[in-house]
Design a protein around this motif. Structure first.
Motif, PDB file in Angstrom:
ATOM      1  N   ALA A 286      38.975  56.703  60.001  1.00 30.50           N
ATOM      2  CA  ALA A 286      38.778  57.315  58.833  1.00 30.50           C
ATOM      3  C   ALA A 286      40.062  57.431  57.927  1.00 30.50           C
ATOM      4  N   LEU A 287      41.299  57.612  58.659  1.00 27.74           N
ATOM      5  CA  LEU A 287      42.427  57.971  57.952  1.00 27.74           C
ATOM      6  C   LEU A 287      42.916  56.560  57.483  1.00 27.74           C
ATOM      7  N   LEU A 288      42.959  55.680  58.027  1.00 32.39           N
ATOM      8  CA  LEU A 288      43.527  54.281  57.676  1.00 32.39           C
ATOM      9  C   LEU A 288      42.782  53.595  56.672  1.00 32.39           C
ATOM     10  N   SER A 289      43.579  52.795  55.617  1.00 36.45           N
ATOM     11  CA  SER A 289      42.897  51.936  54.762  1.00 36.45           C
ATOM     12  C   SER A 289      42.434  50.815  55.339  1.00 36.45           C
ATOM     13  N   PRO A 290      41.233  49.859  54.926  1.00 37.95           N
ATOM     14  CA  PRO A 290      40.851  48.855  55.526  1.00 37.95           C
ATOM     15  C   PRO A 290      41.766  47.679  55.696  1.00 37.95           C
ATOM     16  N   GLU A 291      42.993  47.603  54.764  1.00 42.50           N
ATOM     17  CA  GLU A 291      43.967  46.760  54.905  1.00 42.50           C
ATOM     18  C   GLU A 291      44.910  46.852  56.178  1.00 42.50           C
ATOM     19  N   PHE A 292      44.852  48.024  56.863  1.00 44.37           N
ATOM     20  CA  PHE A 292      45.604  48.507  57.993  1.00 44.37           C
ATOM     21  C   PHE A 292      44.618  48.289  59.264  1.00 44.37           C
ATOM     22  N   GLN A 293      43.338  48.715  59.060  1.00 46.84           N
ATOM     23  CA  GLN A 293      42.616  48.643  59.973  1.00 46.84           C
ATOM     24  C   GLN A 293      42.359  47.111  60.467  1.00 46.84           C
ATOM     25  N   LYS A 294      42.125  46.178  59.600  1.00 51.09           N
ATOM     26  CA  LYS A 294      41.971  44.835  59.772  1.00 51.09           C
ATOM     27  C   LYS A 294      40.698  44.663  60.681  1.00 51.09           C
ATOM     28  N   ASN A 295      40.816  43.804  61.619  1.00 50.85           N
ATOM     29  CA  ASN A 295      39.504  43.706  62.631  1.00 50.85           C
ATOM     30  C   ASN A 295      39.650  44.360  63.897  1.00 50.85           C
ATOM     31  N   GLN A 335      56.956  68.590  50.330  1.00 48.48           N
ATOM     32  CA  GLN A 335      56.647  67.238  49.914  1.00 48.48           C
ATOM     33  C   GLN A 335      57.535  66.133  50.662  1.00 48.48           C
ATOM     34  N   ALA A 336      56.687  65.128  51.051  1.00 51.45           N
ATOM     35  CA  ALA A 336      57.286  64.277  52.142  1.00 51.45           C
ATOM     36  C   ALA A 336      57.464  62.761  51.488  1.00 51.45           C
ATOM     37  N   TYR A 337      58.435  62.132  52.291  1.00 46.92           N
ATOM     38  CA  TYR A 337      58.618  60.841  51.949  1.00 46.92           C
ATOM     39  C   TYR A 337      58.170  60.090  53.614  1.00 46.92           C
ATOM     40  N   VAL A 338      57.297  59.155  53.683  1.00 43.46           N
ATOM     41  CA  VAL A 338      57.043  58.458  54.826  1.00 43.46           C
ATOM     42  C   VAL A 338      57.274  57.183  54.844  1.00 43.46           C
ATOM     43  N   LEU A 339      58.219  56.647  55.561  1.00 44.77           N
ATOM     44  CA  LEU A 339      58.463  55.287  55.734  1.00 44.77           C
ATOM     45  C   LEU A 339      57.880  54.488  56.847  1.00 44.77           C
ATOM     46  N   THR A 340      57.179  53.480  56.685  1.00 41.84           N
ATOM     47  CA  THR A 340      56.513  52.591  57.611  1.00 41.84           C
ATOM     48  C   THR A 340      56.742  51.103  57.635  1.00 41.84           C
ATOM     49  N   CYS A 341      56.674  50.601  58.964  1.00 37.89           N
ATOM     50  CA  CYS A 341      56.899  48.944  59.028  1.00 37.89           C
ATOM     51  C   CYS A 341      55.665  48.483  59.481  1.00 37.89           C
ATOM     52  N   GLU A 342      55.474  47.434  58.798  1.00 39.56           N
ATOM     53  CA  GLU A 342      54.151  46.567  59.247  1.00 39.56           C
ATOM     54  C   GLU A 342      54.255  46.134  60.711  1.00 39.56           C
ATOM     55  N   HIS A 343      55.390  45.818  61.249  1.00 41.05           N
ATOM     56  CA  HIS A 343      55.459  45.270  62.612  1.00 41.05           C
ATOM     57  C   HIS A 343      56.102  46.126  63.339  1.00 41.05           C
ATOM     58  N   ASP A 344      55.339  47.271  63.782  1.00 41.01           N
ATOM     59  CA  ASP A 344      55.792  48.414  64.542  1.00 41.01           C
ATOM     60  C   ASP A 344      54.564  49.059  65.092  1.00 41.01           C
ATOM     61  N   VAL A 345      54.543  49.677  66.393  1.00 41.02           N
ATOM     62  CA  VAL A 345      53.624  50.098  67.033  1.00 41.02           C
ATOM     63  C   VAL A 345      53.322  51.528  66.470  1.00 41.02           C
ATOM     64  N   LEU A 346      54.158  52.329  65.836  1.00 37.40           N
ATOM     65  CA  LEU A 346      53.976  53.535  65.203  1.00 37.40           C
ATOM     66  C   LEU A 346      53.747  53.503  63.576  1.00 37.40           C
ATOM     67  N   ARG A 347      53.525  52.373  63.373  1.00 36.59           N
ATOM     68  CA  ARG A 347      53.131  52.317  61.675  1.00 36.59           C
ATOM     69  C   ARG A 347      52.029  53.255  61.437  1.00 36.59           C
ATOM     70  N   ASP A 348      50.883  53.059  62.303  1.00 38.97           N
ATOM     71  CA  ASP A 348      49.798  53.980  62.049  1.00 38.97           C
ATOM     72  C   ASP A 348      49.899  55.470  62.136  1.00 38.97           C
ATOM     73  N   ASP A 349      50.879  56.022  63.043  1.00 37.84           N
ATOM     74  CA  ASP A 349      51.272  57.149  63.341  1.00 37.84           C
ATOM     75  C   ASP A 349      51.561  57.862  61.820  1.00 37.84           C
ATOM     76  N   GLY A 350      52.534  57.383  61.099  1.00 37.69           N
ATOM     77  CA  GLY A 350      53.116  57.288  59.984  1.00 37.69           C
ATOM     78  C   GLY A 350      52.132  57.415  58.719  1.00 37.69           C
ATOM     79  N   LEU A 351      51.134  56.365  58.619  1.00 39.80           N
ATOM     80  CA  LEU A 351      50.200  56.246  57.683  1.00 39.80           C
ATOM     81  C   LEU A 351      49.096  57.426  57.818  1.00 39.80           C
ATOM     82  N   GLU A 367      56.535  54.559  51.568  1.00 41.26           N
ATOM     83  CA  GLU A 367      57.039  53.148  51.611  1.00 41.26           C
ATOM     84  C   GLU A 367      56.898  52.446  52.587  1.00 41.26           C
ATOM     85  N   HIS A 368      56.083  51.402  52.417  1.00 40.73           N
ATOM     86  CA  HIS A 368      55.680  50.533  53.425  1.00 40.73           C
ATOM     87  C   HIS A 368      56.636  49.160  53.447  1.00 40.73           C
ATOM     88  N   TYR A 369      57.072  48.765  54.497  1.00 41.37           N
ATOM     89  CA  TYR A 369      57.736  47.283  54.504  1.00 41.37           C
ATOM     90  C   TYR A 369      56.994  46.289  55.347  1.00 41.37           C
TER      91      TYR A 369
END
Length: 404
Positions: A286-295, A335-351, A367-369
């Motif tokens: 419910a919290l992640l957009s489809p682009e990060f949920q993938k399959n 107010q928050a700044y949240v930096l996430t990385c695609e190739h990181d196990v913790l990506r979804d925690d931040g998102l 900010e996503h890299y």
């Protein structure tokens, strides 16, 4: 001679096999990352071997190697002090306008609550850069580490040091504007920064509140080790899924043999009634957009191990897992700044946390890299420099400059 050549060939093949790790095409500078990861794994293996022999703990070996790095230098004023009984390193930027109050930041380093230091080269370099470019006072907290101490000692150290800095007397001593103070941290430091920001926001005894929170690939929960990013990046350097579970168990002083059952989410199975009020807070479907949920599919066993949550109650403690905070608390955070990385196990925690903050009405800059990996912010200067690390540091400081 033939034997020598054959032995050399075998050693070369063995080295290549050890260094090579399959990498996604989109990750930043993959071969450089492979070599870096091989060096880190070698240190960990040596540490594990020495721990098996009873000579020293594994983390002490890693810390020793980290401390061997040459330290940067510059004109930044740096002092090692004590705030409320907690060791801190204070950086004072130069070049500000005469008579004008400065901005202030509390910085909490990462390292799985067990590694790194304010004095480690990468963190010292980052704090000097922040102080100089922001013309600010940076308080880097030397909180105590596992295995010497466990939760909530790390959190307590960070909270007490932050509260001390926020007192009007101390802010005045450093000529810091009370309306322009923030907190930041990366990885485990991001966890601590989020937890401290929550507590400061609801503590009515603290008159000065934080203006911003900057969370860099933060670790925020230990209830689902099968989010899409955990599944996608479980073997991607420099933070493996099993390593993250190990860090959690060490931090919470839990039975290390629980790692295997937690990897398959047995501690959060459907029959765990203690989780009823929390499930929506880490429901990535419910919290992640489809682009990060993938399959990827959610891993929620029907029956699990009820003893785990009883033996390790800190798994449900918001001081350890800020993602579990109630919305009424999140509403009060800065107010928050949240930096996430695609190739990181913790990506979804931040998102997920960014999404929950937004739902609570908090202004969030995400900010996503797409080429980023865990820890990249620490590799933004010589001798180990990645392009994504340089970009991440500059964008992070630019955001602070605009919002702090």
């Amino acid at each position: 001679m033939k034997l020598f050549c054959f032995a050399t060939l075998l050693l070369s093949l063995a080295l290549a096999y050890y260094v090579y790790t399959p990498m996604p095409e989109t990750i930043s500078e993959p071969w450089k990352l492979m070599i870096l990861d091989a060096a880190i794994r070698s240190t960990m293996h040596v540490g594990a071997f020495l721990q098996t022999l009873g000579i020293c703990h594994q983390v002490h070996v890693v810390r020793f190697v980290q401390q061997m790095q040459p330290m940067p230098s510059g004109d930044t004023k740096v002092q090692d002090l004590t705030f409320a009984g907690v060791q801190v390193r204070v950086y004072e930027g130069t070049g500000g306008e005469e008579g004008r109050l400065r901005r202030g930041m509390v910085f909490l380093h990462g390292g799985g609550w067990a590694l790194a230091s304010t004095k480690e080269r990468s963190y010292d370099h980052l704090c000097r850069k922040m102080a100089d470019e922001l013309k600010a006072v940076i308080v880097s907290v030397e909180y105590r580490l596992a295995p010497e101490v466990h939760f909530p000692k790390q959190y307590d150290d960070c909270l007490e040091a932050t509260k001390h800095f926020l007192t009007p007397e101390v802010l005045a001593l450093y000529s810091v504007d009370p309306a322009h103070v923030g907190i930041a941290g990366d990885s485990a430091g991001g966890n601590l920064a989020a937890a401290v920001a929550q507590q400061i926001s609801v503590d009515d005894t603290i008159s000065v509140k934080l203006r911003v929170q900057a969370l860099i690939y933060p670790v925020l929960q230990a209830l689902d080790f099968n989010t899409p990013s955990y599944q996608q990046n479980h073997n991607i350097p420099i933070l493996y899924r099993s390593s993250m579970v190990h860090f959690w168990l060490e931090y919470l002083d839990a039975d290390r043999t629980l790692i295997h059952t937690m990897l398959i989410n047995n501690h959060t199975a459907k029959d765990q009634k203690a989780l009823s009020k929390h499930r929506a807070k880490f429901d990535w479907t419910a919290l992640l957009s489809p682009e990060f949920q993938k399959n990827y599919k959610a891993v929620v066993p029907r029956k699990g191990s009820p003893k785990i949550l009883k033996k390790v109650p800190a798994l449900l403690d918001v001081r350890a897992a800020p993602l579990l905070a109630e919305e009424v608390v999140l509403q009060k955070t800065p107010q928050a700044y949240v930096l996430t990385c695609e190739h990181d196990v913790l990506r979804d925690d931040g998102l997920m946390y960014a999404r929950r903050l937004e739902q609570a009405g908090v202004k969030v800059t995400s900010e996503h890299y797409a080429d980023g990996f865990h820890g990249c912010l620490s590799f933004a200067s010589d001798p180990i420099k990645f392009s994504v690390g340089e970009r991440a540091v500059q964008n992070y400081i630019s955001w602070l400059n605009d919002n702090l």
